[in-house]
Design an enzyme around this catalytic site. Structure first.
Site: not given
Length: 289
Positions: A94, A169, A237
């Site tokens: 990701s 995502k 993140k």
């Protein structure tokens, strides 16, 4: 198929295991003691990313962040140095949708095909081969990748061109992060008001407030069971990727930014390696509870 697999963390280990069990020839880079069992299953250990991809039909990356992907792809002894012409690079990490487009161009210049294919479903989804996989790339790349992806996941969607999988995502992580915050706030309020949080959760399930997160993460919050399925540090993140994308696109995503700040606080309190359901601890700290 002959596959180079790089990134054997909590998610990558079971994913690589499924590919080995399906009969693929899997070359593994970054094997540590915790992933040694994959070699015993039939995987081959590779000393470098370049070695892992030599002669491969496909390369799968499952790495923590954008700089890690760049280093593995284009650093010394990296994937690009050993990538066979026509081989498919599937990035299941990701990372930044913007950087993904650049990585795809550089991979194609090295003679490879590209598919970004980040996943949702956490450790349980990886272990049960039930991941949701969001893909970005050409029809050709997707068709080549799909049999491999079906070994690791259940819901597999080609969202659009290169970068679209990573964009999907980021959207997923916004929804998950904000919903975890909402459930954490609701259960914090329930407890402070003198109601049993477990019974409040029970009462809400089945109504409009119901969700997988209320079911799974709500129970973790009540049980204080924060062994990581997906660490707060990694989710932070992803929220940072969302905030960065909002800035680049001149978007107002105020609640996304709020959850990012709460996750900053959680990491600052030493909770970064706990499951993201542990965000309730941060809310309680802020409330003096």
């Amino acid at each position: 198929m002959k596959i180079g697999f790089i990134g054997l963390g909590v998610m990558g280990r079971p994913m690589a295991g499924h590919l080995i069990e399906a009969g693929h020839e899997v070359s593994l880079h970054r094997v540590k003691d915790v992933s040694r069992f994959l070699v015993e299953k039939g995987g081959a250990e590779a000393a470098s990313a370049r070695a892992a991809v030599e002669g491969a039909d496909a390369v799968i990356l499952m790495l923590p962040d954008t700089p890690d992907v760049e280093a593995v792809l284009f650093g010394e002894d990296g994937v690009a140095e050993g990538l066979p012409r026509g081989a498919l690079v599937i990035d299941m990490s990701s990372i930044s949708p913007v950087a993904t487009k650049d990585f795809a161009k550089r991979t194609e210049a090295a003679g490879g095909l590209w598919l970004d294919a980040p996943v949702s479903g956490g450790q349980a989804g990886a272990e049960n081969a039930a991941l949701t996989i969001m893909c970005g790339g050409s029809d050709e790349a997707f068709a080549m990748a799909k049999p491999l992806l079906e070994t690791m996941g259940k819901r597999i969607t080609l969202v659009g061109g290169v970068g679209a999988g990573q964009a999907a995502k980021v959207c997923n992580q916004i929804i998950v992060g904000l919903t975890i915050q909402a459930v954490a706030e609701a259960l914090t309020l329930a407890e402070a008001a003198g109601a049993d949080p477990a019974m409040v959760r029970e009462a809400l399930m089945g109504g409009f407030a119901d969700s997988t997160i209320l079911n799974v993460h709500g129970k973790r919050m009540i049980d204080k069971a924060f062994e990581p399925g997906f660490r707060i540090g990694l989710h932070r993140k992803d929220m940072s990727l969302a905030v960065d994308a909002a800035r680049a696109l001149d978007l107002a995503l105020p609640n996304t930014a709020t959850v990012q700040h709460l996750m900053n606080a959680a990491v600052g309190h030493g909770d970064g390696d706990l499951d993201h359901a542990a965000l309730i601890r941060t809310l309680k700290d802020l409330s003096g509870r």
